[in-house]
Scaffold this motif. Structure first.
Motif, PDB file in Angstrom:
ATOM      1  N   ILE A 142       0.813  -1.223   0.000  1.00  0.00           N
ATOM      2  CA  ILE A 142       0.000   0.000   0.000  1.00  0.00           C
ATOM      3  C   ILE A 142       0.843   1.268   0.000  1.00  0.00           C
ATOM      4  O   ILE A 142       0.325   2.359  -0.182  1.00  0.00           O
ATOM      5  N   GLY A 143       2.147   1.154   0.224  1.00  0.00           N
ATOM      6  CA  GLY A 143       3.014   2.333   0.252  1.00  0.00           C
ATOM      7  C   GLY A 143       3.732   2.448   1.580  1.00  0.00           C
ATOM      8  O   GLY A 143       3.220   2.016   2.611  1.00  0.00           O
ATOM      9  N   LYS A 318       3.114   2.269  -8.654  1.00  0.00           N
ATOM     10  CA  LYS A 318       2.575   3.632  -8.585  1.00  0.00           C
ATOM     11  C   LYS A 318       2.486   4.136  -7.143  1.00  0.00           C
ATOM     12  O   LYS A 318       2.419   5.341  -6.908  1.00  0.00           O
ATOM     13  N   LYS A 319       2.479   3.207  -6.196  1.00  0.00           N
ATOM     14  CA  LYS A 319       2.449   3.581  -4.784  1.00  0.00           C
ATOM     15  C   LYS A 319       3.848   3.897  -4.249  1.00  0.00           C
ATOM     16  O   LYS A 319       4.009   4.227  -3.073  1.00  0.00           O
TER      17      LYS A 319
END
Length: 465
Positions: A142-143, A318-319
């Motif tokens: 999730i980052g 992208k995270k």
């Protein structure tokens, strides 16, 4: 951030996050594993071993803070060794680091699964182990900021559990339980044999350096995060060992849950306090599992970005997460975690990788002081005394881990007993072959791989806030 067009990690972390990651990676070591040192050296032997290890880690972390602020790189120790000793030693140090960070999570996951099974007997321990491991791999996707916040919460809960343990246990500490056990004291041999277990109090704290590229202000924040982390853990180690030994936790067969067992000696097994500490202890295991997953993903990413490993492992989602660096070692970890009989061997492999990497990192510090005296060092350790003490104690610890753990342990695989030292030599030998046949041809120039601390604090920093 595009998946393959940018090889820079997002800068999201503050000192409190780095403290949470560093302490969280280690905090499970307060809840299990270290107490097996009682069998090796008795209470006195383990206490002396813990003092030696605490001095080692304190001096090491101060030394490591110099390296991590001078070279704030996701590769951590592999980056320091490459700059000091060249690309091959960078790869070997990175491989040692992967030993620690790839094999520690499945060992912790096995303990987590056993803990869940203890609390909920209807849940199969192996299924719980694999499910927990997969869940935290997903969480890390999730980052880093979200993962770091989860790590921070789990770490704080684990520390609350330790605080409850200390408050409940300290009034009942019996000095005779600590000092009357001289019959189990085996002299220096027992102390040395206890050192590999005492290392569990601090194992993996250095993993916070692998998030160095994601720290907003590395010059100031990395020393703050590391030094506050080592002070937290040193204090917890003294109290955990004192209370457990003082409540009679060093007597008899070591338990998988030494803290609840020690409280049960005083309050009884049915009392609420041992159960509360047992439940909160689960958060300690979760914090370490989650934090070390962050560490291995960044180490894999950095080795791949440098060209040591296949380049797809350096892809960023992208995270802002090195997703393949997270997933591929995770598959190895999940497969290992599914075999609970491997847990002891996984722990020893992790400890061996850690102490090897520590010694190589300290050697790198000495070389860089001579080789690059004018390199920017935002944080300078008291040289050469502090790193000298760390290296001396690190070599002693390496000897103890090799002699009393690695050389005395076999891995049973389909009924075949395989010496652990043979596995280590095979992996490092295979790694060397890969490096000379493939990896060495793909290594990025050192001028591309290393930048100054000023380069990573701007302007990308402002763009990512």
């Amino acid at each position: 951030m595009a998946s393959n067009t940018n090889n820079h990690l997002h800068k999201e972390l503050k000192p409190i996050h780095l403290w949470g990651i560093a302490v969280g990676m280690v905090i499970s070591g307060q809840y299990f594993g270290w107490n097996y040192g009682f069998e090796q050296g008795g209470t006195i032997g383990l206490i002396i071993a813990a003092i030696i290890v605490t001095i080692f880690y304190t001096t090491f972390i101060f030394s490591y803070s110099e390296l991590s602020t001078s070279i704030p790189h996701a590769g951590g120790p592999s980056a320091y060794a490459r700059k000091a000793m060249g690309p091959y030693m960078g790869f070997m140090t990175g491989l040692a680091c992967l030993f620690e960070f790839v094999f520690a999570p499945p060992a912790i996951a096995v303990s987590t699964g056993a803990y869940i099974h203890f609390l909920f007997p209807s849940i199969n321990a192996v299924y719980a182990t694999v499910a927990v491991f997969l869940f935290f791999i997903f969480i890390n996707l999730i980052g880093v900021k979200g993962a770091a916040i989860i790590e921070l919460v789990a770490t704080i809960l684990a520390l609350i559990g330790l605080s409850i343990y200390y408050v409940a246990g300290l009034p009942h500490v019996n000095g005779s339980a600590i000092f009357s056990d001289m019959s189990a004291f085996k002299g220096w041999k027992g102390i040395f044999a206890s050192i590999p277990f005492a290392i569990w109090f601090f194992l993996a704290i250095e993993g916070g350096a692998m998030a160095a590229e994601e720290v907003r202000n590395p010059k100031k924040d990395i020393p703050k995060g590391f030094i506050s982390g080592i002070l937290t853990l040193a204090t917890a180690t003294v109290l955990t060992l004192l209370v457990t030994a003082g409540l009679g936790g060093g007597k008899g067969k070591p338990a998988d849950y030494p803290l609840p067992q020690a409280l049960a000696n005083v309050y009884g097994e049915e009392h609420l306090l041992p159960k509360i500490v047992a439940i909160i202890g689960l958060f300690g295991l979760i914090a370490s599992l989650h934090g070390i997953i962050i560490g291995y993903s960044r180490q894999t990413f950095a080795l791949a970005r440098a060209g040591y490993l296949p380049r797809f492992l350096a892809s960023i989602s992208k995270k802002g997460v090195p997703h393949w660096g997270l997933i591929v070692p995770g598959i190895i970890g999940v497969a290992s975690a599914g075999s609970a009989s491997f847990a002891n061997a996984l722990i020893i492999l992790s400890v061996f990788g850690a102490i090897t990497m520590y010694c190589l990192s300290l050697v790198s510090l000495f070389i860089l002081r001579k080789k690059e005296p004018y390199m920017e060092r935002p944080f300078k350790v008291s040289y050469p005394i502090v790193p000298g003490v760390a290296l001396f104690l690190g070599i002693i610890s390496f000897f103890c881990v090799l002699k009393y753990s690695v050389l005395t342990t076999n891995l049973s695989f389909f009924g075949i007993e395989i010496p652990l030292i043979a596995i280590i030599l095979f992996v490092f030998g295979l790694g060397s072959m890969y490096y000379f046949l493939i990896g060495a041809k793909n290594i990025r120039p050192i001028s591309e791989e290393f930048v100054s601390i000023e380069d990573i604090t701007s302007p990308q920093k402002n763009a990512s806030l």
